[in-house]
Write a protein that holds these residues in place. Structure first.
Motif, PDB file in Angstrom:
ATOM      1  N   GLN A  70       0.844  -1.181   0.000  1.00 44.26           N
ATOM      2  CA  GLN A  70       0.000   0.000   0.000  1.00 44.26           C
ATOM      3  C   GLN A  70       0.891   1.247   0.000  1.00 44.26           C
ATOM      4  O   GLN A  70       1.769   1.407   0.830  1.00 44.26           O
ATOM      5  CB  GLN A  70      -0.895   0.001   1.237  1.00 44.26           C
ATOM      6  N   VAL A  71       0.625   2.129  -0.961  1.00 47.30           N
ATOM      7  CA  VAL A  71       1.429   3.346  -1.083  1.00 47.30           C
ATOM      8  C   VAL A  71       1.087   4.298   0.049  1.00 47.30           C
ATOM      9  O   VAL A  71      -0.088   4.530   0.361  1.00 47.30           O
ATOM     10  CB  VAL A  71       1.177   4.017  -2.437  1.00 47.30           C
ATOM     11  N   GLN A  72       2.116   4.870   0.642  1.00 46.22           N
ATOM     12  CA  GLN A  72       1.942   5.887   1.670  1.00 46.22           C
ATOM     13  C   GLN A  72       2.832   7.075   1.349  1.00 46.22           C
ATOM     14  O   GLN A  72       3.928   6.916   0.809  1.00 46.22           O
ATOM     15  CB  GLN A  72       2.276   5.331   3.055  1.00 46.22           C
ATOM     16  N   LEU A  73       2.348   8.273   1.669  1.00 44.94           N
ATOM     17  CA  LEU A  73       3.083   9.499   1.425  1.00 44.94           C
ATOM     18  C   LEU A  73       3.211  10.279   2.722  1.00 44.94           C
ATOM     19  O   LEU A  73       2.279  10.290   3.541  1.00 44.94           O
ATOM     20  CB  LEU A  73       2.375  10.363   0.376  1.00 44.94           C
ATOM     21  N   GLN A  74       4.351  10.936   2.879  1.00 42.18           N
ATOM     22  CA  GLN A  74       4.590  11.714   4.087  1.00 42.18           C
ATOM     23  C   GLN A  74       5.287  13.008   3.728  1.00 42.18           C
ATOM     24  O   GLN A  74       6.393  12.994   3.175  1.00 42.18           O
ATOM     25  CB  GLN A  74       5.442  10.921   5.076  1.00 42.18           C
ATOM     26  N   GLU A  75       4.657  14.128   4.070  1.00 41.60           N
ATOM     27  CA  GLU A  75       5.255  15.436   3.825  1.00 41.60           C
ATOM     28  C   GLU A  75       6.202  15.813   4.963  1.00 41.60           C
ATOM     29  O   GLU A  75       5.963  15.441   6.124  1.00 41.60           O
ATOM     30  CB  GLU A  75       4.184  16.529   3.722  1.00 41.60           C
ATOM     31  N   SER A  76       7.226  16.559   4.630  1.00 49.28           N
ATOM     32  CA  SER A  76       8.130  17.081   5.652  1.00 49.28           C
ATOM     33  C   SER A  76       8.653  18.434   5.212  1.00 49.28           C
ATOM     34  O   SER A  76       8.801  18.698   4.010  1.00 49.28           O
ATOM     35  CB  SER A  76       9.292  16.114   5.917  1.00 49.28           C
ATOM     36  N   GLY A  77       8.928  19.276   6.197  1.00 51.20           N
ATOM     37  CA  GLY A  77       9.438  20.610   5.905  1.00 51.20           C
ATOM     38  C   GLY A  77       9.138  21.550   7.042  1.00 51.20           C
ATOM     39  O   GLY A  77       8.520  21.162   8.040  1.00 51.20           O
ATOM     40  N   PRO A  78       9.565  22.790   6.930  1.00 54.41           N
ATOM     41  CA  PRO A  78       9.370  23.745   8.014  1.00 54.41           C
ATOM     42  C   PRO A  78       7.916  24.163   8.150  1.00 54.41           C
ATOM     43  O   PRO A  78       7.196  24.255   7.159  1.00 54.41           O
ATOM     44  CB  PRO A  78      10.231  24.937   7.582  1.00 54.41           C
ATOM     45  N   GLY A  79       7.506  24.417   9.363  1.00 53.42           N
ATOM     46  CA  GLY A  79       6.145  24.865   9.600  1.00 53.42           C
ATOM     47  C   GLY A  79       6.006  26.376   9.548  1.00 53.42           C
ATOM     48  O   GLY A  79       4.896  26.888   9.444  1.00 53.42           O
ATOM     49  N   LEU A  80       7.124  27.058   9.587  1.00 54.05           N
ATOM     50  CA  LEU A  80       7.109  28.522   9.593  1.00 54.05           C
ATOM     51  C   LEU A  80       8.162  29.039   8.620  1.00 54.05           C
ATOM     52  O   LEU A  80       9.314  28.621   8.672  1.00 54.05           O
ATOM     53  CB  LEU A  80       7.394  29.054  10.995  1.00 54.05           C
TER      54      LEU A  80
END
Length: 125
Positions: free
Chosen positions: A1-11
Motif C-alpha cells: 500500500q502506497v503511503q506518502l509523508q510530507e516534511s518541511g518547516p512549519g514557519l
C-alpha cells in the motif's frame, strides 16, 4: 500500500523560499502512468492544485503559481520536492502531496488518489 509523508518547516518568513519534501513508501515514484501532486488548502478556502511531476520526471504547474513553483524528484530516495519562491502570508496553508493515476482536479485526486497527512505552513515574520 502506497503511503506518502510530507516534511518541511512549519514557519517561513515572507520573501523566503518554502521547500517541502514528500517521501513515498510502498511504491515507486517511477511507477508508470502515475502523477505526483502538490496541493494546498489555505484557511477557509478550497483545495488548490499547485503542480505535479510524472513518473518520467515531466512537470506540470498551475498557471497561477508557475512563476514561483518548482517540483523535482530524487529517485534514489523515492521523494519529490516542492519549492515555492517569494512566499507571502497568502501562501499560508495546509500543504499536501498526493499520488494519482491521472492528472486531474484536487477533488478527483482526493477521491481516487493517495494522500499524505499534510503539513501546515505559516508564512509570517
Amino acid at each position: 500500500q502506497v503511503q506518502l509523508q510530507e516534511s518541511g518547516p512549519g514557519l517561513v518568513k515572507p520573501s523566503q523560499t518554502l521547500s517541502l519534501t514528500c517521501t513515498v513508501s510502498g511504491g515507486s515514484i517511477t511507477t508508470v502512468y502515475y502523477y505526483w501532486n502538490w496541493i494546498r488548502q489555505p484557511p477557509g478556502k478550497e483545495l488548490e492544485w499547485m503542480g505535479a511531476i510524472t513518473y518520467v520526471g515531466s512537470t506540470y504547474y498551475s498557471p497561477y503559481l508557475k512563476r514561483r513553483t518548482s517540483i523535482s524528484r530524487d529517485k534514489s530516495k523515492n521523494q519529490f520536492t516542492l519549492q515555492l519562491n517569494s512566499v507571502t502570508p497568502e501562501d499560508t496553508a495546509g500543504y499536501y502531496c498526493a499520488g494519482a493515476s491521472a492528472l486531474k482536479t484536487p477533488s478527483w485526486v482526493r477521491e481516487y488518489g493517495t494522500w499524505g497527512q499534510g503539513t501546515q505552513v505559516t508564512v509570517s515574520s
